[in-house]
Design a protein around this motif. Structure first.
Motif, PDB file in Angstrom:
ATOM      1  N   LEU A 110      49.658  37.649  30.061  1.00 37.56           N
ATOM      2  CA  LEU A 110      49.239  37.333  31.367  1.00 37.56           C
ATOM      3  C   LEU A 110      49.225  38.256  32.315  1.00 37.56           C
ATOM      4  O   LEU A 110      48.371  38.582  33.103  1.00 37.56           O
ATOM      5  CB  LEU A 110      49.931  35.982  31.707  1.00 37.56           C
ATOM      6  N   SER A 111      50.237  39.028  32.371  1.00 32.75           N
ATOM      7  CA  SER A 111      50.602  40.240  33.421  1.00 32.75           C
ATOM      8  C   SER A 111      49.422  41.327  32.980  1.00 32.75           C
ATOM      9  O   SER A 111      49.146  42.123  34.093  1.00 32.75           O
ATOM     10  CB  SER A 111      52.108  40.763  33.289  1.00 32.75           C
ATOM     11  N   LYS A 112      49.077  41.616  31.979  1.00 32.51           N
ATOM     12  CA  LYS A 112      48.096  42.669  31.408  1.00 32.51           C
ATOM     13  C   LYS A 112      46.641  42.195  32.432  1.00 32.51           C
ATOM     14  O   LYS A 112      45.924  42.931  32.800  1.00 32.51           O
ATOM     15  CB  LYS A 112      47.777  42.521  30.257  1.00 32.51           C
ATOM     16  N   GLU A 113      46.219  40.865  32.463  1.00 36.14           N
ATOM     17  CA  GLU A 113      44.992  40.602  33.172  1.00 36.14           C
ATOM     18  C   GLU A 113      45.261  40.377  34.318  1.00 36.14           C
ATOM     19  O   GLU A 113      44.416  40.624  35.427  1.00 36.14           O
ATOM     20  CB  GLU A 113      44.955  39.084  32.491  1.00 36.14           C
ATOM     21  N   GLU A 115      31.176  40.844  33.353  1.00 35.74           N
ATOM     22  CA  GLU A 115      31.558  40.404  32.073  1.00 35.74           C
ATOM     23  C   GLU A 115      33.050  40.429  31.792  1.00 35.74           C
ATOM     24  O   GLU A 115      33.524  39.467  31.304  1.00 35.74           O
ATOM     25  CB  GLU A 115      30.492  40.855  31.039  1.00 35.74           C
ATOM     26  N   ASP A 116      33.424  41.482  31.923  1.00 31.16           N
ATOM     27  CA  ASP A 116      34.919  41.596  31.897  1.00 31.16           C
ATOM     28  C   ASP A 116      35.914  40.825  32.503  1.00 31.16           C
ATOM     29  O   ASP A 116      36.942  40.126  32.184  1.00 31.16           O
ATOM     30  CB  ASP A 116      35.365  43.330  31.963  1.00 31.16           C
ATOM     31  N   MET A 117      35.357  40.551  33.939  1.00 26.73           N
ATOM     32  CA  MET A 117      36.086  39.674  34.563  1.00 26.73           C
ATOM     33  C   MET A 117      36.024  37.990  34.140  1.00 26.73           C
ATOM     34  O   MET A 117      36.938  37.321  34.282  1.00 26.73           O
ATOM     35  CB  MET A 117      35.373  39.695  36.142  1.00 26.73           C
ATOM     36  N   VAL A 118      34.870  37.937  33.612  1.00 23.34           N
ATOM     37  CA  VAL A 118      34.684  36.552  33.147  1.00 23.34           C
ATOM     38  C   VAL A 118      35.778  36.300  31.892  1.00 23.34           C
ATOM     39  O   VAL A 118      36.099  35.426  31.855  1.00 23.34           O
ATOM     40  CB  VAL A 118      33.078  36.186  32.584  1.00 23.34           C
ATOM     41  N   THR A 119      35.627  37.208  31.036  1.00 23.25           N
ATOM     42  CA  THR A 119      36.491  37.221  29.919  1.00 23.25           C
ATOM     43  C   THR A 119      37.765  37.190  30.431  1.00 23.25           C
ATOM     44  O   THR A 119      38.666  36.437  29.572  1.00 23.25           O
ATOM     45  CB  THR A 119      36.208  38.428  29.182  1.00 23.25           C
ATOM     46  N   ALA A 176      38.273  37.130  50.160  1.00 22.74           N
ATOM     47  CA  ALA A 176      39.733  36.893  49.660  1.00 22.74           C
ATOM     48  C   ALA A 176      40.788  37.201  50.714  1.00 22.74           C
ATOM     49  O   ALA A 176      40.992  38.293  50.908  1.00 22.74           O
ATOM     50  CB  ALA A 176      40.012  37.802  48.295  1.00 22.74           C
ATOM     51  N   PHE A 177      41.732  36.315  51.381  1.00 24.06           N
ATOM     52  CA  PHE A 177      42.634  36.373  52.248  1.00 24.06           C
ATOM     53  C   PHE A 177      44.028  36.835  51.515  1.00 24.06           C
ATOM     54  O   PHE A 177      44.884  37.356  52.340  1.00 24.06           O
ATOM     55  CB  PHE A 177      42.756  35.702  53.457  1.00 24.06           C
ATOM     56  N   MET A 178      44.144  36.634  50.256  1.00 21.75           N
ATOM     57  CA  MET A 178      45.209  36.716  49.575  1.00 21.75           C
ATOM     58  C   MET A 178      44.644  37.672  48.190  1.00 21.75           C
ATOM     59  O   MET A 178      45.011  37.028  47.196  1.00 21.75           O
ATOM     60  CB  MET A 178      46.057  35.663  49.218  1.00 21.75           C
ATOM     61  N   PRO A 179      44.056  38.702  48.106  1.00 15.23           N
ATOM     62  CA  PRO A 179      43.509  39.354  47.031  1.00 15.23           C
ATOM     63  C   PRO A 179      44.489  40.035  46.167  1.00 15.23           C
ATOM     64  O   PRO A 179      45.655  40.404  46.534  1.00 15.23           O
ATOM     65  CB  PRO A 179      42.786  40.519  47.609  1.00 15.23           C
ATOM     66  N   ILE A 180      44.168  39.650  44.791  1.00 14.28           N
ATOM     67  CA  ILE A 180      45.162  40.132  43.911  1.00 14.28           C
ATOM     68  C   ILE A 180      45.156  41.500  43.744  1.00 14.28           C
ATOM     69  O   ILE A 180      44.305  42.630  44.063  1.00 14.28           O
ATOM     70  CB  ILE A 180      44.801  39.660  42.412  1.00 14.28           C
ATOM     71  N   GLN A 181      46.387  42.472  43.544  1.00 14.34           N
ATOM     72  CA  GLN A 181      46.782  43.746  43.671  1.00 14.34           C
ATOM     73  C   GLN A 181      46.737  44.400  42.416  1.00 14.34           C
ATOM     74  O   GLN A 181      46.457  45.676  42.440  1.00 14.34           O
ATOM     75  CB  GLN A 181      47.852  43.957  44.375  1.00 14.34           C
ATOM     76  N   SER A 182      46.891  43.879  41.118  1.00 16.02           N
ATOM     77  CA  SER A 182      46.985  44.282  40.091  1.00 16.02           C
ATOM     78  C   SER A 182      46.517  43.777  39.131  1.00 16.02           C
ATOM     79  O   SER A 182      46.440  42.364  38.916  1.00 16.02           O
ATOM     80  CB  SER A 182      48.656  45.083  39.776  1.00 16.02           C
ATOM     81  N   GLY A 183      46.521  44.370  37.611  1.00 19.38           N
ATOM     82  CA  GLY A 183      46.213  43.523  36.481  1.00 19.38           C
ATOM     83  C   GLY A 183      44.554  44.082  36.134  1.00 19.38           C
ATOM     84  O   GLY A 183      43.898  44.554  37.187  1.00 19.38           O
ATOM     85  N   ALA A 184      44.275  43.907  34.889  1.00 14.56           N
ATOM     86  CA  ALA A 184      42.804  44.504  34.612  1.00 14.56           C
ATOM     87  C   ALA A 184      41.811  43.586  35.552  1.00 14.56           C
ATOM     88  O   ALA A 184      40.720  44.337  35.782  1.00 14.56           O
ATOM     89  CB  ALA A 184      42.797  44.175  33.192  1.00 14.56           C
ATOM     90  N   LEU A 185      42.004  42.315  35.838  1.00 15.55           N
ATOM     91  CA  LEU A 185      41.194  41.533  36.781  1.00 15.55           C
ATOM     92  C   LEU A 185      40.866  42.235  38.201  1.00 15.55           C
ATOM     93  O   LEU A 185      39.892  42.342  38.294  1.00 15.55           O
ATOM     94  CB  LEU A 185      41.563  40.134  36.962  1.00 15.55           C
ATOM     95  N   ALA A 186      42.097  42.730  38.627  1.00 14.51           N
ATOM     96  CA  ALA A 186      41.971  43.592  39.878  1.00 14.51           C
ATOM     97  C   ALA A 186      41.152  44.826  39.818  1.00 14.51           C
ATOM     98  O   ALA A 186      40.340  45.013  40.652  1.00 14.51           O
ATOM     99  CB  ALA A 186      43.428  43.859  40.463  1.00 14.51           C
ATOM    100  N   GLY A 187      41.382  45.480  38.709  1.00  8.57           N
ATOM    101  CA  GLY A 187      40.566  46.703  38.291  1.00  8.57           C
ATOM    102  C   GLY A 187      39.159  46.394  38.242  1.00  8.57           C
ATOM    103  O   GLY A 187      38.300  47.509  38.797  1.00  8.57           O
ATOM    104  N   TYR A 188      38.961  45.749  37.291  1.00 14.41           N
ATOM    105  CA  TYR A 188      37.349  45.240  37.210  1.00 14.41           C
ATOM    106  C   TYR A 188      36.684  44.902  38.372  1.00 14.41           C
ATOM    107  O   TYR A 188      35.476  45.499  38.900  1.00 14.41           O
ATOM    108  CB  TYR A 188      37.145  43.865  36.271  1.00 14.41           C
ATOM    109  N   ALA A 189      37.405  44.021  39.454  1.00  9.90           N
ATOM    110  CA  ALA A 189      36.731  43.613  40.590  1.00  9.90           C
ATOM    111  C   ALA A 189      36.655  45.024  41.581  1.00  9.90           C
ATOM    112  O   ALA A 189      35.748  45.084  42.348  1.00  9.90           O
ATOM    113  CB  ALA A 189      37.778  42.438  41.430  1.00  9.90           C
ATOM    114  N   ASN A 190      37.637  45.873  41.777  1.00 11.22           N
ATOM    115  CA  ASN A 190      37.476  47.034  42.387  1.00 11.22           C
ATOM    116  C   ASN A 190      36.350  47.768  41.961  1.00 11.22           C
ATOM    117  O   ASN A 190      35.659  48.451  42.836  1.00 11.22           O
ATOM    118  CB  ASN A 190      38.925  47.774  42.310  1.00 11.22           C
ATOM    119  N   LEU A 191      36.191  47.861  40.780  1.00 13.65           N
ATOM    120  CA  LEU A 191      35.005  48.661  40.301  1.00 13.65           C
ATOM    121  C   LEU A 191      33.754  48.184  40.559  1.00 13.65           C
ATOM    122  O   LEU A 191      32.944  48.783  40.798  1.00 13.65           O
ATOM    123  CB  LEU A 191      35.254  48.900  38.598  1.00 13.65           C
TER     124      LEU A 191
END
Length: 614
Positions: free
Chosen positions: A211-214, A164-168, A284-299
């Motif tokens: 934007l960089s926070k996300e 849900e956080d990723m969608v947001t 994902a062959f070019m996965p994002i490395q940082s930002g809240a979106l990356a944290g949610y995905a890793n979790l």
């Protein structure tokens, strides 16, 4: 210099000072009333055609290195906080209470509750005729099963919340990019025209910070004043217009179901796409490395999935360790712990996914459906063969066997590579017919070391026959496990590929050997292994999660500190300093007064001149 020229210069100076004071007032007002990053505005003063000082343009104080460091710090902090918040919720499932007299009373950790079960079993083995001791075993077993059930619920809820956080986050990113386009277009149109773009530049910088926070980003300044944005992995996010960021929500998360045919795997969340390019997930062959979106995905996709797998392995180990025997002595029936209402369900399902959410204490172990003595004698499962044939009140061999089963090797992992260039063979893998071989050291129910030899035979292009033998049996090389490996085109096996091995020696325990880490590529043969008991595995699982919690918590604190330092450095270099601005205001007011006094003096001189010639 004539009086007219002097008057023009004085008037120009007066206007310039008024303009500079307006800039200072604007800086102070922005610093006090604007949220987010605001740079200081400066008036660029030059000598005009008449010799007076004029404000040629207004610009922002800037520092690209410091601003980029602040953006990177914001992204890292967003990732760390997202991961830490989720791991904190998971860690509560192993955070045992210590404020009570008996710390196990409010314990949540499967590791602690397994120790409590072993302790109750030890007491029962000393007093096998005591119903209260049997009841204590059932209570301890139920607490352990409930803890695994609850931990599964928490883990899947954490995954759902992360989804849900990723969608947001995706919606926020799209909204920010739309806002960014409007401001970026304004800046591109105004560049070179002499228009005051300082507020627009501040707004664009603030949007970049949000934007960089996300999502982790990098930026490139274009010659026309516009800007391009890329993810920290290099995927274009904005170039003249925003790229579309999409993600399909997954509304239900489940740990899996081993009872279905085929077994239902753990729910896999959907990936985030940027213009159709996956930037999260396994593909994902070019996965994002940082930002809240990356944290949610890793979790969602890694940390919580790993923990759920550990919970399922603990549950599977308990079901196998407390399994009951048939007339031949093979442990084939669910005993104290069960996951299926079917009395004949296998104790070693093909997939363990979901077992922790389904495990419960068999009703045959306690009244009214069963009896506590069934734990002592056997026969919890109606199909099982009772072991205490004489109904001796002092019989405790089965209870001691259960205790030993929790410390015997019950799980292991084989990972490595089977060369794809290996010639194919016929028949079954064995001591005299194999392509590759390895040996595994394990412990039986009495802690005695046992060795099992595992043989691999390639039987087809992507298929291998795997068999495990006891080299010390009589007769030698008794088959204790087998499995067929079928690799896909990439040389990988399906998740959850396992082989059940009957551990030699005392107890006849079953070990679940995870083979899903094996690959088939052109590389050379390699193999690595690890084994553990339920007791050690559950302790390692709790230690892993506590370590993850400590690491993520420390990283979140560290990243917050780094962001604070980066933001402060940027503010010191380019931001509004109220003390400096007030000092400049005083300077400009003094200059204004001097210009006004000069104009008054020139007026007096004009009046004197007019009187002299009249």
């Amino acid at each position: 210099m004539g009086l007219s020229t002097a008057m023009d210069i004085a008037n120009t100076s007066l206007a310039t000072n008024a303009g500079l004071q307006a800039i200072v007032s604007r800086n102070v007002s922005n610093a006090q009333n604007t949220s987010g990053y605001v740079s200081a505005k400066v008036g660029n003063v030059v000598t005009g055609m008449g010799g007076g000082a004029i404000i040629a343009s207004i610009s922002n104080l800037t520092s690209a290195p410091l601003f980029n460091a602040m953006l990177a710090g914001t992204s890292k902090n967003g990732e760390a906080q997202a991961l830490s918040d989720g791991v904190t919720l998971l860690q509560k499932t192993v955070a045992d209470a210590t404020s009570t007299t008996d710390s196990t009373t409010a314990a949540k950790s499967p590791s602690t509750l397994l120790q409590a079960l072993n302790s109750a079993m030890q007491t029962y083995s000393s007093s096998p005729s005591n119903p209260s001791a049997g009841a204590a075993v059932v209570t301890a077993a139920k607490n352990l099963a409930y803890a695994l059930n609850d931990a599964t619920t928490v883990t899947q809820n954490v995954r759902k919340t992360a989804d849900e956080d990723m969608v947001t986050s995706v919606a926020t990113i799209n909204q920010l990019l739309t806002q960014f386009q409007a401001v970026d277009t304004e800046i591109a149109k105004g560049t070179g025209t002499g228009a005051d773009l300082t507020d627009a530049l501040d707004e664009r910088a603030a949007l970049l910070q949000s934007l960089s926070k996300e999502i982790g980003i990098s930026t490139v300044n274009n010659s026309n004043g516009s800007m391009s944005i890329y993810t920290d992995s290099g995927v274009t996010l904005y170039q003249v217009s925003p790229r579309t960021v999409t993600m399909q929500a997954t509304t239900v998360y489940a740990a899996g179901d081993p009872k279905t045919t085929p077994a239902t795997p753990t729910t896999t969340g959907q990936a985030v796409y940027i213009d159709g390019v996956p930037v999260t997930g396994a593909n994902a062959f070019m996965p994002i490395q940082s930002g809240a979106l990356a944290g949610y995905a890793n979790l969602r996709d890694n940390v919580a999935v790993s923990y759920q797998s550990q919970l399922d392995n603990i549950a599977g180990g308990l079901i196998s360790a407390f399994a009951e025997s048939n007339a031949s002595g093979a442990k084939v029936y669910q005993g104290l712990f069960t996951y299926s209402s079917s009395a004949t369900a296998t104790v070693s399902p093909a997939s363990s996914a979901g077992l922790a959410g389904m495990i419960q204490v068999n009703a045959g172990a306690y009244p009214p459906s069963g009896a506590y003595t069934n734990i002592r004698d056997g026969g919890i499962n109606g199909n099982a063969t009772p072991q205490n044939s004489t109904n001796a009140a002092s019989y405790n061999a089965l209870i001691l066997g259960y205790i030993g089963a929790t410390t015997a090797t019950n799980s292991g992992t084989l990972s490595g590579n089977l060369p794809s260039t290996t010639p194919t063979g016929a028949g079954s893998a064995g001591p005299s017919n194999y392509s590759q071989k390895t040996s595994i050291l394990m412990s039986d129910a009495q802690g005695a070391p046992q060795t099992v030899d595992v043989y691999f035979l390639k039987t087809a292009a992507n298929a291998w026959d795997v068999r495990a033998y006891d080299p010390n049996s009589t007769p030698a090389n008794t088959l204790v496990g087998s499995q067929t490996l079928t690799f896909n085109a990439s040389g990988a096996l399906p998740a959850g590929t396992k082989m059940a091995i009957v551990v030699p020696g005392a107890g006849s325990n079953t070990m679940s050997l995870d083979l899903s880490g094996m690959t088939q590529t052109a590389s050379a043969y390699s193999i690595s292994q690890s084994t553990s008991s339920i007791t050690s595995y559950s302790a390692e699982s709790a230690s892993w999660l506590n370590g993850m919690y400590q690491t993520s918590s420390n990283d979140a604190t560290y990243q917050t500190t780094l962001l604070s330092q980066a933001s402060q450095a940027l503010s010191n270099a380019t931001g509004v300093n109220i003390d400096q601005q007030m000092s400049k205001m005083l300077e400009y007011e003094n200059s204004y007064q001097a210009s006004a006094k000069l104009i008054s003096t020139i007026n007096s001189m004009f009046n004197s001149l007019l009187q002299a010639v009249s």
